[in-house]
Design an enzyme around this catalytic site. Structure first.
Site, PDB file in Angstrom:
ATOM      1  N   THR A   1     -12.573   0.940 -10.566  1.00  0.00           N
ATOM      2  CA  THR A   1     -11.899  -0.244 -10.036  1.00  0.00           C
ATOM      3  C   THR A   1     -11.645   0.121  -8.599  1.00  0.00           C
ATOM      4  OG1 THR A   1     -10.935  -1.003 -12.103  1.00  0.00           O
ATOM      5  CG2 THR A   1      -9.634  -1.479 -10.157  1.00  0.00           C
TER       6      THR A   1
ATOM      7  N   ASP B   1     -10.037  -5.235 -22.039  1.00  0.00           N
ATOM      8  CA  ASP B   1      -8.605  -5.209 -21.716  1.00  0.00           C
ATOM      9  C   ASP B   1      -7.781  -6.082 -22.664  1.00  0.00           C
ATOM     10  OD1 ASP B   1      -8.674  -3.356 -19.728  1.00  0.00           O
ATOM     11  OD2 ASP B   1      -8.538  -4.760 -18.063  1.00  0.00           O
TER      12      ASP B   1
ATOM     13  N   GLY C   1      -6.573   2.313 -14.309  1.00  0.00           N
ATOM     14  CA  GLY C   1      -6.259   1.837 -15.659  1.00  0.00           C
ATOM     15  C   GLY C   1      -4.762   1.786 -15.892  1.00  0.00           C
TER      16      GLY C   1
END
Ligand code: DON
Length: 547
Positions: free
Chosen positions: A355, A397, A447
């Site tokens: 990310t 998710d 995360g």
């Protein structure tokens, strides 16, 4: 020249960008130099980052953009989170026996939510930017067409996801070399992605979500076993949401609101900590109290939080002082509270490795803190042929198995169960922290550990730290379950470790450092603007102009 006591809204004079990749920072810099504002630069950084970090973001994914407009102080969160396709259902990743099918929510088109990033970029340009979208996208188009050299992080991520990428010929063709991790320095060219970005610049929303490109995306996804429809794409909407706000000892905290859990958890932790004189405590007691506050906030995250358009959340209560006082009353100063003793135990959804975050401040004082993602490194590994768009695997998710006790007898999070059109709960926490003297713009990937990293960065800033201090600080983390303190090896000295263990904490030193924080700090009083990129990554920060 010192500026003296400044008022909110004053111009910094200098601009700054910190992002996870030098070429993404350069793209933003180029757009500022061409007269763009922070919002145009954010478009340029996001798009370029997606090209040069295909493992960490891109227009096949989503993200949250926290915005501050200098002229009127308007602050908002742009929610470009992916949504579940209309054919998604809560048990879609379970087998006939009700067990979670490994990999199904992580690899391939079935794991992909409807991307929000293209709509977010269009919205940013239309409502906040100064340049046409096509101009802000130009550096990314160039990087996609001319290519960029493979770096060590690309290689590490590609090796990690080699199998998923090789499962889909188009992704392997574009991003690998004969099915192998490309050598360092290999030039990766993405001409289809360049065309797609150009089309987005030309046609706006319809260039991605309707017409020829949408046809190709849906055809590709469905041929490979996915469930997207043309209607799913056409129905995607970016949403502007009120950010979460909190206060901590005279500082204002502004951070991502649901469907991210980040701001709520951050404020819940800070509210508990505000009662203690942390600075006066010995290191072990300070860490113990912080860990206990983290544990309690993550328990609530797992139980209560989800997409605000789908679930009712007791946000005012969770972020209220009374609630914090109640939580704090359960914290023993000398003993760890086993997570299993806290009522209602739910496991947070698994999260992973890549990310990207960036922070931008322009000379006028406009700010962007943005965390963007395609979830796992290289997302789902699936690229729809002829589009250059690597799809996310954000569906992971969601809680794949809500309401059913897991192997430890814990129930999953109903609030984050899969439903058509719903946004999956995130931990991404782009944030502003400020008082009347100084402003910090920060965030990181990582995360479930994102929230506590932003917490540590925010505390460091409020203790007087500069941008460099925020991003370099050693990190530790607790997320309720697993019931352990995860920490970088240099985070604690031996005496602190011993004392934490004596209080009943399980210690889980991490083999690798974690996070990749990029921060900008503006000191209104001295007029100084500083920016820093996490030494754990390969990012780059620039400060342009100024006194
Ligand atoms: O939205 C989330 O919280 C996750 N999809 C973010 C994943 C992530 O940060 C992985 N990073 N290292």
């Amino acid at each position: 020249m010192l500026l003296g006591a400044a008022v909110a809204g004053e111009r910094p004079g200098a601009a700054a960008i910190a992002s996870a990749h030098p070429l993404a920072t350069e793209a933003g810099h180029e757009i500022l130099a061409r007269g763009g504002n922070a919002f145009d630069a954010a478009i340029a950084v996001t798009a370029a980052q997606g090209v040069v970090e295909p493992y960490g973001g891109g227009i096949g994914g989503g993200g949250f953009f926290l915005l501050h407009r200098a002229e009127d102080g308007h602050q908002t969160m742009l929610d470009g989170r992916e949504t579940a396709p209309s054919a998604a259902h809560r048990d879609m990743y379970l087998d006939d026996d009700g067990a979670v099918i490994p990999g199904l929510s992580m690899d391939g088109p079935l794991s992909a939510g409807i991307p929000g990033m293209p709509a977010a970029l269009v919205h940013l340009a239309e409502h906040y930017g100064r340049l046409p979208l096509a101009d802000a996208l130009a550096p990314a188009v160039r990087l996609a067409r001319e290519g960029f050299p493979v770096d060590p992080v690309y290689r590490r991520m590609a090796a990690f996801r080699l199998e998923a990428l090789n499962a889909y010929p188009e992704a392997a063709r574009v991003l690998l070399e004969d099915g192998e991790v490309p050598a360092e320095g290999t030039i990766v060219r993405q001409p289809d992605l360049a065309d797609t970005l150009e089309r987005l610049g030309r046609e706006g929303f319809d260039g991605f979500y309707r017409g020829e490109l949408a046809d190709r995306l849906v055809d590709g996804v469905r041929e490979a076993g996915g469930i997207w429809t043309l209607e799913d794409l056409a129905a995607y909407r970016v949403v502007e949401r009120e950010p979460v706000r909190g206060e901590y000892r005279g500082f204002r905290i502004t951070a991502a609101s649901p469907p991210s859990s980040g701001g709520v958890a951050l404020v819940t932790i800070l509210n508990q900590l505000a009662w203690y004189e942390l600075a006066d405590l010995d290191a072990a007691t300070r860490v113990h109290l912080m860990v206990e506050a983290m544990r309690r906030a993550y328990r609530d995250r797992a139980e209560y939080l989800g997409d605000p358009d789908f679930v009712k959340m007791p946000l005012a209560r969770l972020m209220g002082d009374d609630y914090a006082a109640g939580l704090r009353a359960t914290i023993h100063p000398e003993r760890a509270t086993p997570s299993e003793l806290l009522p209602v135990t739910l496991e947070p959804p698994p999260e992973s490795e890549q990310t990207s975050h960036f922070s931008v401040l322009d000379a006028e004082g406009n700010r962007v803190a943005a965390t963007v993602t395609i979830n796992y490194p290289f997302g789902s590994g699936f690229m729809a042929p002829g589009t250059g768009v690597l799809l996310n695997d954000e569906m992971d998710d969601f809680s794949a198995k809500p309401g059913v006790p897991n192997v430890y007898g814990l129930v999953g999070a109903e609030a984050n169960a899969i439903a058509p059109g719903k946004r999956m709960l995130s931990s991404m926490t782009p944030a502003f922290v400020e008082d009347d003297r100084r402003v910090a713009i920060l965030g990181t990937p990582g995360g479930s550990r994102i929230i506590t990293m932003v917490l540590l960065g925010a505390l460091e800033f409020m203790d007087g730290g500069d941008a460099e201090d925020l991003v370099t600080r050693p990190r530790f983390h607790h997320q309720y379950l697993p019931d352990e303190i995860q920490f970088e090896e240099d985070a604690f000295d031996a005496a602190t470790l011993e004392s934490l263990e004596a209080r009943g904490h399980t210690l889980a030193p991490q083999a690798r450092r974690f996070g990749n924080m990029h921060a900008v700090v503006w000191d209104r009083e001295s007029g100084e603007v500083s920016a820093a990129s996490d030494p754990r990554g390969i990012g780059e920060a620039v400060v342009v102009g100024g006194r």
